[in-house]
Structure formats: C-alpha cells, structure tokens
Write an enzyme that holds these catalytic residues in place. Sequence first.
Site, short mmCIF file in Angstrom:
data_model
loop_
_atom_site.label_atom_id
_atom_site.label_comp_id
_atom_site.label_asym_id
_atom_site.label_seq_id
_atom_site.Cartn_x
_atom_site.Cartn_y
_atom_site.Cartn_z
N GLY A 49 0.83 -1.20 0.00
CA GLY A 49 0.00 0.00 0.00
C GLY A 49 0.86 1.24 0.00
N ARG A 84 1.86 5.64 4.81
CA ARG A 84 0.96 5.99 5.91
C ARG A 84 -0.45 5.43 5.74
NH1 ARG A 84 4.68 7.19 9.53
NH2 ARG A 84 5.73 9.17 9.22
N SER A 85 -0.58 4.34 5.00
CA SER A 85 -1.89 3.73 4.75
C SER A 85 -2.33 2.81 5.88
CB SER A 85 -1.86 2.94 3.44
OG SER A 85 -0.92 1.88 3.53
N ALA A 116 13.64 -6.00 10.55
CA ALA A 116 13.75 -4.62 10.08
C ALA A 116 14.83 -4.57 9.00
CB ALA A 116 14.11 -3.69 11.23
N SER A 122 1.83 -1.42 7.76
CA SER A 122 2.63 -2.03 8.83
C SER A 122 1.74 -2.44 10.00
CB SER A 122 3.72 -1.07 9.31
OG SER A 122 4.68 -0.88 8.30
N ARG A 158 5.33 -2.18 18.63
CA ARG A 158 5.56 -3.63 18.71
C ARG A 158 5.52 -4.11 20.15
NH1 ARG A 158 9.94 -2.55 15.02
NH2 ARG A 158 11.41 -2.75 16.71
N ASP A 189 9.63 -5.91 7.39
CA ASP A 189 9.20 -4.54 7.09
C ASP A 189 10.44 -3.71 6.76
OD1 ASP A 189 7.67 -2.27 6.82
OD2 ASP A 189 6.81 -2.35 8.82
N HIS A 203 7.46 2.59 14.84
CA HIS A 203 7.28 1.14 14.67
C HIS A 203 7.70 0.40 15.92
CE1 HIS A 203 6.53 0.64 10.21
NE2 HIS A 203 6.70 1.94 10.34
N ARG A 204 8.83 0.78 16.49
CA ARG A 204 9.34 0.11 17.69
C ARG A 204 8.36 0.25 18.85
NH1 ARG A 204 14.33 2.49 18.27
NH2 ARG A 204 15.18 0.91 16.90
#
EC number: 2.7.1.156
Length: 184
Positions: free
Chosen positions: A12, A15-16, A37, A19, A59, A88, A55-56
């Site tokens: 995608g 910012r969709s 990563a 992730s 998780r 990712d 992201h971190r």
Amino acid sequence: MTTNHRISLVTGPARSGKSEWAEALATNSGQAVIYIATSNVDPADLDWQKRVDLHRDRRPAHWQLQEVPIALPEAIRSATAQDCLLIDSLGTWLANLLEQDDATWQTTVNSLVESLWQTPSTVILVSEETGWGVVPAYPIGRLFRDRLGSLTRQVGTVAGAVYLVVAGYAVDVKALGKGLGSRE
C-alpha cells in the site's frame, strides 16, 4: 506450482496502515514473532529515526528483533515452523541493494523468492506501492520504482494472501482478483 499459504504480502501507499495490518496478522498467527527490520539506521537522520521509533513503540516487547538490511533470504531460510517472520519492508531492503547490476539483482530476487517457497515458517512481508503516479524524473528513481514493482509482483505470486491497505482498510486482492502469472 501453487501459492504458499504461510506467506502474506501487505502492500500500500505511505501511511496507509500497511505495517499496522501486518503487525495484526503477526499477532493473530499465535506464533513467536520475529520482526525483521530491513532499514539501515542512520543516527544523523532524525526523521527516519522518528519513523523507526514509531514502529518500535507499537511492537510488543516480547517480539524478537532482527536487523537485516541485506541478507534477507538467509534470514528467511534460518526460520523454523514455529516462527512468524514480519519483514518490514521490501522497499527499504531493495534500497540497500539498489546499486546491484541487473544480473546480480535478479539473482538476489531469485534467492528471496526461492527462500519463500521453501520456508516452513509463516512470513508476512510489507512492501510499498510506488508506481501509481508520475514517472520519476531521475534514472535511480525509475530503477527503484521498476524493481520494486517487479519484486512485489513476484512475491505476490508466491503469497497465499496479498493485502492492499488504503486509508486504513485492508483488502485481500488475491482473493478478489485473478492473477496474471502462470503459476496461479
């Protein structure tokens, strides 16, 4: 050859939510998650560091992290049937290898695709969509766009599910559409 139903591709635009969708799939797998990563982190690039931190922070702490900017096929081959790999992303992995000549790049892609066919683990790959707009004005931009489009298509052929995430909504386009490849 049929698809590998342990493989999912999530693609995608920026910012969709791709992730986040991949993270939800990994959580729902019920397996031990290894987050791979693919970026090279440059401490001087504060904007990139903010993205990595986002992201971190999202998780779960019990997920294992592997930073694999180059040796992605090897990381996939080392996984077990008990593992769920969340990779990712393919775009950042490609960016790390963009200087490869065409023949070397194709060998690298073939190695990745073969590792996906052979793995006993669940693998969720995140990839960016870049080719929906204007053709890049510079050769390196065109090379990146073309290689990523081709790579995503090849991984999509292997994957049992291909999710397109747009505006925070995920659709399994493989379930809804008809593949163009000879393996489908």
